[in-house]
Enzyme design. Structure first.
Site, PDB file in Angstrom:
ATOM      1  N   GLU A   1      36.430  29.669  44.187  1.00  0.00           N
ATOM      2  CA  GLU A   1      37.565  29.894  45.086  1.00  0.00           C
ATOM      3  C   GLU A   1      37.286  29.189  46.413  1.00  0.00           C
ATOM      4  O   GLU A   1      36.636  29.773  47.302  1.00  0.00           O
ATOM      5  CB  GLU A   1      37.746  31.389  45.343  1.00  0.00           C
TER       6      GLU A   1
ATOM      7  N   HIS B   1      33.292  37.803  47.427  1.00  0.00           N
ATOM      8  CA  HIS B   1      34.544  37.137  47.815  1.00  0.00           C
ATOM      9  C   HIS B   1      34.419  36.582  49.227  1.00  0.00           C
ATOM     10  O   HIS B   1      33.762  37.177  50.080  1.00  0.00           O
ATOM     11  CB  HIS B   1      35.717  38.116  47.728  1.00  0.00           C
TER      12      HIS B   1
HETATM   13  P1  13P Z   1      45.483  34.087  46.654  1.00  0.00           P
HETATM   14  O1  13P Z   1      45.889  33.849  45.217  1.00  0.00           O
HETATM   15  O2  13P Z   1      46.391  35.034  47.375  1.00  0.00           O
HETATM   16  O3  13P Z   1      45.285  32.794  47.381  1.00  0.00           O
HETATM   17  O4  13P Z   1      44.079  34.830  46.626  1.00  0.00           O
HETATM   18  C1  13P Z   1      43.093  34.396  45.731  1.00  0.00           C
HETATM   19  C2  13P Z   1      41.929  35.279  45.798  1.00  0.00           C
HETATM   20  O5  13P Z   1      41.316  35.464  46.831  1.00  0.00           O
HETATM   21  C3  13P Z   1      41.548  35.966  44.545  1.00  0.00           C
HETATM   22  O6  13P Z   1      40.324  36.583  44.737  1.00  0.00           O
END
Ligand code: 13P
Length: 270
Positions: free
Chosen positions: A179, A107
């Site tokens: 992401e 992450h």
């Molecule tokens: P948010 O949905 O709070 O932006 O976070 C996404 C995330 O980091 C999922 O791993």
């Protein structure tokens, strides 16, 4: 103990994945209260829901989920070594022992703040597979890379690096969450489809070169997913599901996302 394969009886491969990382937000009691509510939600067949508690709540949540639960359980990270002198860490086999069947790796919060490199993430992906865990690898470019036009190449190289220790059959069973760093968290904004689609294409291109099936198990989108944008995201080409933070940190929010996503995808039972 819950395993990924035992859960697959619901459908050969889910049409849609909807997962949440609770990040560092819940005590054991709070996690159990959430799960109690989540288990009252009618999750359509064809949707695979998963939750990633903090390590401290994993075992308790595992015990609260029935064996045939439609909710999969995962950890937010684990160390690559089997065991040893790694103070403060937990290993893949420990999170598996605590009930996880998925492990999130790489992450951006961990890459930024905890020294995660592509090399370490590749070690972790290998260790996850060796422990029977389903790796969920997070990738995404910074705002600077996006502005410079490098998002596709950067993300493709992150995916290739993370999967570099797997054979083609193992690659086909791995999951990736795209992401974008600038889309995550309270200062983020959800990416638009024109921003997401070319990068997803680049992930699928890497998969087609490395995987025995030409595909990954699933490619998810994450970053500021909420009730307003989930329909558009889950119906976009190349999106097998979404990975949610804040909007799913309470069970009512998760229920709403499940309902909207199921309707958008016209899953049976909705
Ligand atoms: P948010 O949905 O709070 O932006 O976070 C996404 C995330 O980091 C999922 O791993």
């Amino acid at each position: 103990m819950q395993t990924f394969s035992s859960q697959r009886s619901r459908a050969d491969e889910p049409a849609l994945w909807l997962g949440t990382s609770w990040k560092m937000t819940k005590t054991i009691g709070e996690a159990l209260a959430y799960v109690e509510q989540l288990l009252t939600v009618d999750i359509p067949s064809g949707m695979q829901v998963f939750v990633l508690p903090a390590h401290t709540a994993l075992f308790a949540v595992a015990n609260a989920l029935p064996q045939d639960s439609p909710v999969l359980l995962g950890a937010q990270d684990a160390h690559w070594a089997r065991d040893g002198a790694a103070t403060g860490e937990v290993s893949m086999r420990m999170v598996r022992d605590a009930g996880a069947s998925i492990v999130e790796l790489g992450h951006s919060e961990r890459r930024a703040a905890f020294g995660e490199t592509d090399e370490r993430i590749a070690w972790k992906v290998r260790a996850a597979v060796d422990s029977g865990l389903l790796p969920l690898v997070c990738v995404g470019e910074s705002h600077e890379i996006r502005v410079a036009g490098g998002a596709r190449d950067f993300v493709a190289s992150q995916v290739a690096a993370a999967l570099s220790g797997l054979n083609p059959t193992e690659v086909a069973r791995a999951m990736v969450a795209y992401e974008p760093v600038w889309a995550i968290g309270e200062h983020g904004r959800a990416a638009t489809l024109p921003e997401v689609t070319p990068v997803l294409d680049s992930i699928h291109e890497v998969a087609s070169a490395l995987s025995s099936t030409g595909r990954l198990r699933a490619v998810l989108y994450g970053g500021s997913v909420d009730a307003d944008n989930i329909s558009e995201l889950v119906t976009a080409d190349g999106v097998d599901g979404v990975f949610v933070g804040r909007a799913a940190w309470d069970a009512a929010g998760m229920r709403r996302l499940i309902e909207i996503a199921a309707q958008a995808r016209r899953l049976p039972g909705t």
